[in-house]
Design an enzyme around this catalytic site. Structure first.
Site, PDB file in Angstrom:
ATOM      1  N   ARG A  85      -0.228   4.392  -0.724  1.00  0.00           N
ATOM      2  CA  ARG A  85      -1.039   5.606  -0.708  1.00  0.00           C
ATOM      3  C   ARG A  85      -0.631   6.565   0.403  1.00  0.00           C
ATOM      4  O   ARG A  85      -0.211   6.153   1.472  1.00  0.00           O
ATOM      5  CB  ARG A  85      -2.522   5.242  -0.546  1.00  0.00           C
ATOM      6  CG  ARG A  85      -3.113   4.555  -1.749  1.00  0.00           C
ATOM      7  CD  ARG A  85      -4.532   4.084  -1.493  1.00  0.00           C
ATOM      8  NE  ARG A  85      -4.572   3.013  -0.500  1.00  0.00           N
ATOM      9  CZ  ARG A  85      -5.692   2.396  -0.109  1.00  0.00           C
ATOM     10  NH1 ARG A  85      -6.855   2.765  -0.622  1.00  0.00           N
ATOM     11  NH2 ARG A  85      -5.642   1.422   0.790  1.00  0.00           N
ATOM     12  N   ASP A  91       0.861  -1.188   0.000  1.00  0.00           N
ATOM     13  CA  ASP A  91       0.000   0.000   0.000  1.00  0.00           C
ATOM     14  C   ASP A  91       0.893   1.233   0.000  1.00  0.00           C
ATOM     15  O   ASP A  91       1.579   1.507   0.987  1.00  0.00           O
ATOM     16  CB  ASP A  91      -0.919   0.007   1.218  1.00  0.00           C
ATOM     17  CG  ASP A  91      -2.035   1.031   1.112  1.00  0.00           C
ATOM     18  OD1 ASP A  91      -1.872   2.025   0.367  1.00  0.00           O
ATOM     19  OD2 ASP A  91      -3.080   0.846   1.771  1.00  0.00           O
TER      20      ASP A  91
END
Length: 219
Positions: free
Chosen positions: A143, A141
């Site tokens: 983000r 991830d």
């Protein structure tokens, strides 16, 4: 942040951070929104926040939605993203006010469209979504929600009721000084095509998805 209504303008090399560039009415099938367009000078990305009604500053029903072309535009059943976006837009209209921040650059949890498609190909061969990213040498991830926090502050939002099943979104907003007074579940009925993906999100990424227990018969 400097507002420049109706004009996209040119990127200034001296500017950093997120700048509001335009505010336009956006009628949708869900209801009427104001679309606030932003330019992230650090990354060169364009972002948008859809605001319904007068959400105020505190306890604002808010969705941070990561861009997902396959789910949002094509109706992919590999994930639940498209249904989550529709449900969030409906929810803020029903609530009479709220914000949906649509985060571009978040495709595939930040690995990009081609990276996501490559990961999906590996998932078709039996890897889960975490294993597929790692097999490609990509982060699970990638983000970042700093841009979302800047956008919320620009809109005058100080605390939110966060439409999300992901505890990491809550933690990220808190780190960026946006208070989360409640995490509101956004549960989409699973289907046979996404049940493995959703179980991986629950078991390996800590998403709160209690409704998956009702579909234990799917392999």
């Amino acid at each position: 942040m400097t507002e420049n209504i109706g004009v996209l303008g040119k990127k200034s090399p001296q500017r950093t951070g997120v700048e509001r560039m335009v505010n336009a009415p956006l009628p949708t099938v869900y209801g009427k929104f104001q679309a606030f367009g932003y330019l992230d000078h650090d990354r060169g990305e364009e972002q948008v926040a859809l605001v319904h009604g007068d959400p105020g500053a505190e306890n604002v029903l808010t969705r941070l939605h990561s861009e997902c072309l396959t789910g949002d535009a094509f109706g992919s059943q590999h994930c639940e993203c498209g249904d989550q976006l529709s449900s969030a837009l409906r929810a803020v209209v029903v609530a009479g006010g709220g914000v949906v921040v649509y985060l571009r650059g978040h495709e595939g949890r930040g690995i990009g469209l081609l990276g996501k498609l490559r990961a999906m190909a590996l998932q078709a061969e039996g890897l889960d979504t975490v294993e597929a990213n790692l097999a490609l040498g990509l982060p699970v991830d990638a983000r970042d929600y700093g841009v979302a926090a800047e956008i919320l502050r620009d809109l005058g939002v100080r605390s939110v009721r966060l439409l999300s099943n992901n505890p990491r979104k809550r933690e990220a907003l808190v780190r960026h000084d946006i208070r989360v007074t409640e995490q509101v579940p956004l549960l989409i009925p699973p289907c046979e095509s996404n049940i493995t993906y959703l179980r991986t999100k629950r078991e390996r990424l800590d998403h709160h998805l209690p409704h998956l227990d009702t579909v234990a018969h799917w392999s």
